[in-house]
Write a protein that holds these residues in place. Structure first.
Motif, PDB file in Angstrom:
ATOM      1  N   SER A   1      27.482  47.030  64.984  1.00  0.00           N
ATOM      2  CA  SER A   1      27.514  47.925  66.236  1.00  0.00           C
ATOM      3  C   SER A   1      27.295  47.172  67.471  1.00  0.00           C
ATOM      4  N   VAL A   2      25.898  46.489  67.624  1.00  0.00           N
ATOM      5  CA  VAL A   2      25.658  45.317  68.791  1.00  0.00           C
ATOM      6  C   VAL A   2      26.978  44.576  68.432  1.00  0.00           C
ATOM      7  N   LEU A   3      27.162  43.800  67.549  1.00  0.00           N
ATOM      8  CA  LEU A   3      28.124  43.055  67.856  1.00  0.00           C
ATOM      9  C   LEU A   3      29.490  43.953  68.950  1.00  0.00           C
ATOM     10  N   GLY A   4      30.004  45.254  68.400  1.00  0.00           N
ATOM     11  CA  GLY A   4      30.972  46.280  69.036  1.00  0.00           C
ATOM     12  C   GLY A   4      30.867  45.378  70.659  1.00  0.00           C
ATOM     13  N   ARG A   5      29.741  46.555  70.983  1.00  0.00           N
ATOM     14  CA  ARG A   5      29.384  46.909  71.844  1.00  0.00           C
ATOM     15  C   ARG A   5      28.760  45.431  73.245  1.00  0.00           C
TER      16      ARG A   5
ATOM     17  N   ARG B   1      44.569  47.395  75.365  1.00  0.00           N
ATOM     18  CA  ARG B   1      45.227  46.822  74.719  1.00  0.00           C
ATOM     19  C   ARG B   1      44.747  45.934  72.628  1.00  0.00           C
ATOM     20  N   LEU B   2      42.696  46.716  73.333  1.00  0.00           N
ATOM     21  CA  LEU B   2      42.209  46.433  71.862  1.00  0.00           C
ATOM     22  C   LEU B   2      40.828  47.862  71.968  1.00  0.00           C
ATOM     23  N   LEU B   3      41.079  47.825  70.747  1.00  0.00           N
ATOM     24  CA  LEU B   3      40.486  49.329  70.445  1.00  0.00           C
ATOM     25  C   LEU B   3      39.367  48.562  69.338  1.00  0.00           C
ATOM     26  N   VAL B   4      37.778  49.214  69.925  1.00  0.00           N
ATOM     27  CA  VAL B   4      36.800  48.676  69.179  1.00  0.00           C
ATOM     28  C   VAL B   4      36.485  50.597  68.499  1.00  0.00           C
ATOM     29  N   ALA B   5      36.116  50.142  67.021  1.00  0.00           N
ATOM     30  CA  ALA B   5      36.140  51.404  66.307  1.00  0.00           C
ATOM     31  C   ALA B   5      34.454  50.774  65.301  1.00  0.00           C
ATOM     32  N   ASP B   6      33.844  51.708  66.208  1.00  0.00           N
ATOM     33  CA  ASP B   6      32.933  51.601  66.349  1.00  0.00           C
ATOM     34  C   ASP B   6      32.128  52.814  65.055  1.00  0.00           C
ATOM     35  N   GLU B   7      32.395  52.893  63.215  1.00  0.00           N
ATOM     36  CA  GLU B   7      31.894  53.655  62.388  1.00  0.00           C
ATOM     37  C   GLU B   7      32.505  54.607  62.844  1.00  0.00           C
ATOM     38  N   PRO B   8      33.565  55.467  62.493  1.00  0.00           N
ATOM     39  CA  PRO B   8      34.208  56.563  63.637  1.00  0.00           C
ATOM     40  C   PRO B   8      34.824  57.123  62.623  1.00  0.00           C
ATOM     41  N   THR B   9      33.951  57.310  61.069  1.00  0.00           N
ATOM     42  CA  THR B   9      34.222  58.399  60.353  1.00  0.00           C
ATOM     43  C   THR B   9      32.953  58.952  60.136  1.00  0.00           C
ATOM     44  N   THR B  10      31.606  58.268  60.670  1.00  0.00           N
ATOM     45  CA  THR B  10      30.282  58.453  60.198  1.00  0.00           C
ATOM     46  C   THR B  10      30.038  60.300  60.081  1.00  0.00           C
ATOM     47  N   ALA B  11      28.883  60.468  58.832  1.00  0.00           N
ATOM     48  CA  ALA B  11      29.295  61.993  59.026  1.00  0.00           C
ATOM     49  C   ALA B  11      30.214  63.253  59.302  1.00  0.00           C
ATOM     50  N   LEU B  12      31.604  63.006  58.753  1.00  0.00           N
ATOM     51  CA  LEU B  12      32.696  63.248  58.561  1.00  0.00           C
ATOM     52  C   LEU B  12      33.123  63.813  56.926  1.00  0.00           C
TER      53      LEU B  12
ATOM     54  N   ALA C   1      45.297  46.137  68.846  1.00  0.00           N
ATOM     55  CA  ALA C   1      44.692  45.143  68.723  1.00  0.00           C
ATOM     56  C   ALA C   1      42.960  45.907  68.190  1.00  0.00           C
ATOM     57  N   MET C   2      42.472  45.960  67.565  1.00  0.00           N
ATOM     58  CA  MET C   2      41.199  46.936  66.680  1.00  0.00           C
ATOM     59  C   MET C   2      40.223  46.179  65.983  1.00  0.00           C
ATOM     60  N   VAL C   3      38.947  46.102  66.226  1.00  0.00           N
ATOM     61  CA  VAL C   3      38.106  46.132  65.654  1.00  0.00           C
ATOM     62  C   VAL C   3      37.693  47.486  64.477  1.00  0.00           C
ATOM     63  N   LEU C   4      37.956  47.655  63.660  1.00  0.00           N
ATOM     64  CA  LEU C   4      37.294  48.343  63.213  1.00  0.00           C
ATOM     65  C   LEU C   4      35.606  47.614  62.282  1.00  0.00           C
ATOM     66  N   VAL C   5      34.929  48.513  63.127  1.00  0.00           N
ATOM     67  CA  VAL C   5      32.985  48.857  62.200  1.00  0.00           C
ATOM     68  C   VAL C   5      32.906  49.117  61.164  1.00  0.00           C
ATOM     69  N   SER C   6      32.492  49.310  60.349  1.00  0.00           N
ATOM     70  CA  SER C   6      31.771  49.803  58.868  1.00  0.00           C
ATOM     71  C   SER C   6      31.612  49.631  57.947  1.00  0.00           C
ATOM     72  N   HIS C   7      31.031  50.488  57.524  1.00  0.00           N
ATOM     73  CA  HIS C   7      29.697  49.811  55.942  1.00  0.00           C
ATOM     74  C   HIS C   7      30.564  49.737  54.926  1.00  0.00           C
ATOM     75  N   ASP C   8      31.831  51.500  55.019  1.00  0.00           N
ATOM     76  CA  ASP C   8      32.496  51.937  54.035  1.00  0.00           C
ATOM     77  C   ASP C   8      33.877  50.686  53.430  1.00  0.00           C
ATOM     78  N   LEU C   9      32.755  50.010  52.799  1.00  0.00           N
ATOM     79  CA  LEU C   9      34.310  48.946  51.991  1.00  0.00           C
ATOM     80  C   LEU C   9      35.623  49.452  51.814  1.00  0.00           C
ATOM     81  N   GLY C  10      35.733  50.743  50.961  1.00  0.00           N
ATOM     82  CA  GLY C  10      37.051  51.552  50.433  1.00  0.00           C
ATOM     83  C   GLY C  10      38.211  51.155  51.880  1.00  0.00           C
TER      84      GLY C  10
END
Length: 340
Positions: A49-53, A176-187, A209-218
């Motif tokens: 998350s710090v990297l994304g920010r 042009r670029l989207l950073v999605a930081d754990e976009p499904t947390t608590a859902l 382009a999108m950077v998808l940040v997640s701890h959900d490997l699936g």
């Protein structure tokens, strides 16, 4: 040769605390082309998350923070821009979907205000045009009765709908670029899939382009072209998503994937875990950050910090996109013998 949309080179983010300096991001580099999705995975506290920010420019140099390295979007260095110039970059060039929509939405502002003020600032459109665009955005992200939702407050919407509003805000100015930081947390699981499918469809339709940040490997496995595995602020493995997930070469990547429950396991099978704990980032170990938890570690691992290096592919041919930071990477033969 075209210039990548996003270039991150030797990025370091250090927080100065009373206990010492925290190297939250420690020498991360990668590039991202238009229309490509990159996954950032790792345990909580690995620096995702710090990297994304920091890429967004939301974390910059100040009394308690030092940022070095470069982040270029379309050839422009984000951290070399003045604050006013950086604010003009947010929206039309780069946008972010934050983890918790309840805290990223202002509870005393209506949904319509959240969307229209962004449009009026960056697009210089009238109130009526901004309202029409806001209704269209809510419709695009699958919110029913969008005109009525504009008059509601965040607490009147469900978690899934609030997350869709945050996505609509991020897409308002066609970034042009989207950073999605754990976009499904608590859902819940059903809504998680809807949100991830929505993001994937929007990226495909808009060519972002999108950077998808997640701890959900699936979540990352089926929705990204490339993946970077992070541990203690550093990239430990990177490459094509399918290659990394089927043939992990770093012991940490292998341990992460091994901790996922398998449908083929019999009932009551004990869950596999990674022994030990992530390091205290004010006092990281002198060698490999994963060394104290790694069953393959030796004296060299405990003394020398490994850097990212390209590994040969399955046929012995060098594969530069596949990189691993490990003195003793897992051999492909070892993976085959374990059934990967």
């Amino acid at each position: 040769m075209t210039t990548p949309l996003l270039e991150v080179e030797d990025l370091r983010t250090v927080f100065h605390t009373a206990r010492g300096d925290v190297r939250a991001v420690d020498g991360v580099s990668f590039t991202l082309d238009a229309g490509e999705t990159l996954g950032l995975v790792g345990e909580s506290g690995s620096g995702k998350s710090v990297l994304g920010r920091t890429v967004m420019g939301l974390v910059s140099n100040g009394p308690t923070t030092t940022v070095t390295g470069t982040v270029r979007i379309g050839g422009r260095d984000v951290h070399a821009l003045r604050p006013a110039q950086r604010r003009r970059l947010w929206g039309p060039e780069i946008a972010m979907v934050f983890q918790d929509p309840m805290t990223s939405l202002n509870p005393v502002k209506r949904i319509g205000t959240h969307l229209t003020e962004t449009l009026r600032l960056h697009r210089r459109c009238s109130r009526a045009e901004a309202t029409g665009r806001a209704v269209d955005l809510l419709r695009q992200v699958g919110i029913p009765e969008p005109a009525r939702r504009l008059r509601q407050y965040p607490h009147e919407l469900s978690g899934g709908m609030r997350q869709r509003v945050v996505i609509a805000m991020a897409l308002a100015c066609d970034p042009r670029l989207l950073v999605a930081d754990e976009p499904t947390t608590a859902l819940d699981v059903t809504v998680q899939k809807q949100i991830l499918d929505l993001l994937a469809a929007l990226v495909a339709d808009r060519g972002m382009a999108m950077v998808l940040v997640s701890h959900d490997l699936g979540a990352v496995a089926g929705r990204t072209e490339r993946v970077q595995v992070m541990y203690a602020g550093r990239t430990v493995e990177s490459g094509a998503t399918g290659s990394v997930f089927t043939e992990p070469r770093h012991p940490y990547s292998d341990a992460l994937l091994g901790s996922i429950p398998q449908m083929k396991d019999p009932p009551h099978t004990r869950l596999r875990t990674i022994e030990g704990h992530p390091p205290d980032m004010t006092r990281p170990p002198p060698g490999c950050r994963f060394g104290p938890r790694c069953p393959r570690a030796d004296d060299r691992c405990r003394e020398v910090l490994p850097g990212l290096a390209a590994l040969p592919g399955a046929a012995g041919v060098p594969d530069p996109p596949r990189q691993v930071a490990c003195h003793h990477p897992i051999e492909l033969e070892g993976l085959m013998s374990r059934g990967r």
